[in-house]
Design a protein around this motif. Structure first.
Motif, PDB file in Angstrom:
ATOM      1  N   PRO A  69       0.850  -1.199   0.000  1.00 43.36           N
ATOM      2  CA  PRO A  69       0.000   0.000   0.000  1.00 43.36           C
ATOM      3  C   PRO A  69       0.885   1.250   0.000  1.00 43.36           C
ATOM      4  N   ALA A  70       1.178   1.739  -1.193  1.00 42.55           N
ATOM      5  CA  ALA A  70       2.189   2.787  -1.352  1.00 42.55           C
ATOM      6  C   ALA A  70       1.718   4.147  -0.857  1.00 42.55           C
ATOM      7  N   ALA A  71       0.415   4.385  -0.919  1.00 45.64           N
ATOM      8  CA  ALA A  71      -0.174   5.631  -0.427  1.00 45.64           C
ATOM      9  C   ALA A  71      -1.656   5.366  -0.196  1.00 45.64           C
ATOM     10  N   ARG A  72      -2.272   6.184   0.625  1.00 47.32           N
ATOM     11  CA  ARG A  72      -3.704   6.020   0.847  1.00 47.32           C
ATOM     12  C   ARG A  72      -4.464   6.788  -0.225  1.00 47.32           C
ATOM     13  N   THR A  73      -5.346   6.110  -0.920  1.00 45.69           N
ATOM     14  CA  THR A  73      -6.146   6.733  -1.970  1.00 45.69           C
ATOM     15  C   THR A  73      -7.592   6.269  -1.851  1.00 45.69           C
ATOM     16  N   ASP A  74      -8.491   7.024  -2.475  1.00 45.57           N
ATOM     17  CA  ASP A  74      -9.900   6.632  -2.470  1.00 45.57           C
ATOM     18  C   ASP A  74     -10.090   5.279  -3.146  1.00 45.57           C
ATOM     19  N   ALA A  75      -9.341   5.054  -4.230  1.00 45.64           N
ATOM     20  CA  ALA A  75      -9.497   3.792  -4.962  1.00 45.64           C
ATOM     21  C   ALA A  75      -9.057   2.608  -4.111  1.00 45.64           C
ATOM     22  N   LEU A  76      -7.967   2.764  -3.382  1.00 47.91           N
ATOM     23  CA  LEU A  76      -7.514   1.663  -2.540  1.00 47.91           C
ATOM     24  C   LEU A  76      -8.433   1.491  -1.333  1.00 47.91           C
ATOM     25  N   ASP A  77      -8.926   2.601  -0.785  1.00 49.68           N
ATOM     26  CA  ASP A  77      -9.919   2.505   0.287  1.00 49.68           C
ATOM     27  C   ASP A  77     -11.128   1.685  -0.170  1.00 49.68           C
ATOM     28  N   ALA A  78     -11.603   1.973  -1.388  1.00 47.53           N
ATOM     29  CA  ALA A  78     -12.784   1.279  -1.903  1.00 47.53           C
ATOM     30  C   ALA A  78     -12.504  -0.203  -2.112  1.00 47.53           C
ATOM     31  N   ALA A  79     -11.306  -0.519  -2.603  1.00 50.52           N
ATOM     32  CA  ALA A  79     -10.964  -1.922  -2.827  1.00 50.52           C
ATOM     33  C   ALA A  79     -10.883  -2.685  -1.511  1.00 50.52           C
ATOM     34  N   VAL A  80     -10.304  -2.055  -0.500  1.00 45.06           N
ATOM     35  CA  VAL A  80     -10.225  -2.690   0.820  1.00 45.06           C
ATOM     36  C   VAL A  80     -11.626  -2.887   1.390  1.00 45.06           C
ATOM     37  N   ALA A  81     -12.467  -1.858   1.279  1.00 46.00           N
ATOM     38  CA  ALA A  81     -13.829  -1.955   1.811  1.00 46.00           C
ATOM     39  C   ALA A  81     -14.632  -3.026   1.089  1.00 46.00           C
ATOM     40  N   ALA A  82     -14.396  -3.175  -0.216  1.00 43.64           N
ATOM     41  CA  ALA A  82     -15.153  -4.152  -0.997  1.00 43.64           C
ATOM     42  C   ALA A  82     -14.867  -5.583  -0.570  1.00 43.64           C
ATOM     43  N   ARG A  83     -13.702  -5.808   0.013  1.00 44.26           N
ATOM     44  CA  ARG A  83     -13.377  -7.154   0.483  1.00 44.26           C
ATOM     45  C   ARG A  83     -14.171  -7.529   1.726  1.00 44.26           C
ATOM     46  N   GLY A  84     -14.647  -6.535   2.464  1.00 42.19           N
ATOM     47  CA  GLY A  84     -15.434  -6.820   3.652  1.00 42.19           C
ATOM     48  C   GLY A  84     -14.613  -7.494   4.731  1.00 42.19           C
ATOM     49  N   SER A  85     -15.276  -8.288   5.548  1.00 42.67           N
ATOM     50  CA  SER A  85     -14.608  -8.925   6.684  1.00 42.67           C
ATOM     51  C   SER A  85     -14.668 -10.443   6.621  1.00 42.67           C
ATOM     52  N   GLY A  86     -14.990 -10.995   5.448  1.00 42.25           N
ATOM     53  CA  GLY A  86     -15.076 -12.446   5.313  1.00 42.25           C
ATOM     54  C   GLY A  86     -13.718 -13.081   5.148  1.00 42.25           C
TER      55      GLY A  86
END
Length: 283
Positions: A45-62
């Motif tokens: 994770p080279a920098a915090r971005t909206d796109a990476l935030d969204a990708a992390v959130a899309a994975r959920g907690s499963g």
């Protein structure tokens, strides 16, 4: 580290892969570093971005949510948001065994645990793969079944790129280790490589061989320049490169220094080159 075997069912399924291009200060073409969600592992994770935030959130907690965070190596263009995503996800932060201090200095985060090559990364099914050369702490991360063609993938950081070549520069880069890493990955049977910069690589064997051939060709150019009488690094650079080096001469100089280090270690050029390297700060 997690040495337990995840079992045949876990190995046989296709790994879940998400690639996010992260704009970052890097000399790599394109000005981005790829962050990956590889099953339960967030890589580089080279920098915090909206796109990476969204990708992390899309994975959920499963079972494919973010369980762990690791980097392929601790260069600045790969590590900038480790602390941010560790705080956001509560994931286990993992460093390469033997390089925890380097990891902490680069990321500002103390790792929760370490991993050695061949081990599973935290509680994920992803395994660490030894790929030093570009950097001494360089790791790759493998997911899927290597015996199932087209299904096993390797998140390979700065080991390989689809086009062009990877910088292996003194004093940190080790060309002997880099070539050995390429050979191991070439022969391992991965279906895809997921590089730190640029698009995925669908022909791992051919790409690794191309990069090996490129390095060996440059080595021949460096050796020929020395044989013709080049007596310092600048003269070797001038003799080994035909292209315009405007804006990248510093990289060419450090690349040549790495080649000379290898040649000295192998006894193929005069040992006096050690002092010449040291005089330029390559020791």
């Amino acid at each position: 580290m997690a040495p337990d075997d995840p079992g045949d069912a876990e190995r046989s399924r296709d790994p879940a892969v998400t690639r996010v291009e992260v704009p970052v200060d890097t000399r790599a073409p394109g000005g981005t570093t790829n962050a990956y969600l590889l099953d339960g592992l967030l890589v580089d994770p080279a920098a915090r971005t909206d796109a990476l935030d969204a990708a992390v959130a899309a994975r959920g907690s499963g079972d494919r949510g973010v369980e762990a965070i690791a980097v392929t190596h601790a260069h600045p263009d790969h590590v900038g948001a480790v602390a941010d995503y560790a705080a956001a996800t509560g994931a286990t932060v993992v460093a390469r065994e033997g390089h925890a201090d380097r990891f902490a200095a680069a990321t500002g985060t103390e790792p929760d645990e370490t991993v050695a090559p061949g081990e599973r990364v935290a509680d994920t099914a992803v395994r660490a793969v030894d790929t030093p050369g570009h950097a001494p702490d360089h790791l790759a991360f493998a997911a899927g079944d290597p015996d199932a063609p087209g299904r096993a993938v390797l998140c390979c950081g700065d080991l390989a790129v689809a086009e062009g070549s990877v910088a292996v520069v003194a004093p940190e880069g080790d060309l002997s280790a880099y070539l050995a890493s390429l050979e191991r990955v070439r022969d391992a049977g991965y279906g895809r490589l997921l590089p730190g910069h640029g698009p995925p690589i669908g022909d791992p064997q051919a790409t690794c061989q191309r990069l090996i051939d490129h390095r060996l060709a440059r080595e021949r150019d460096v050796t020929a320049a020395i044989d013709r009488g080049a007596a310092d690094l600048d003269a070797v650079v001038d003799g080994a490169y035909e292209k315009d080096l405007s804006g990248v001469r510093d990289l060419a100089l450090a690349t040549v220094a790495a080649h000379v280090e290898k040649l000295v270690a192998e006894g193929r050029v005069d040992g006096a080159w050690r002092a010449r390297l040291a005089d330029r700060g390559f020791d």
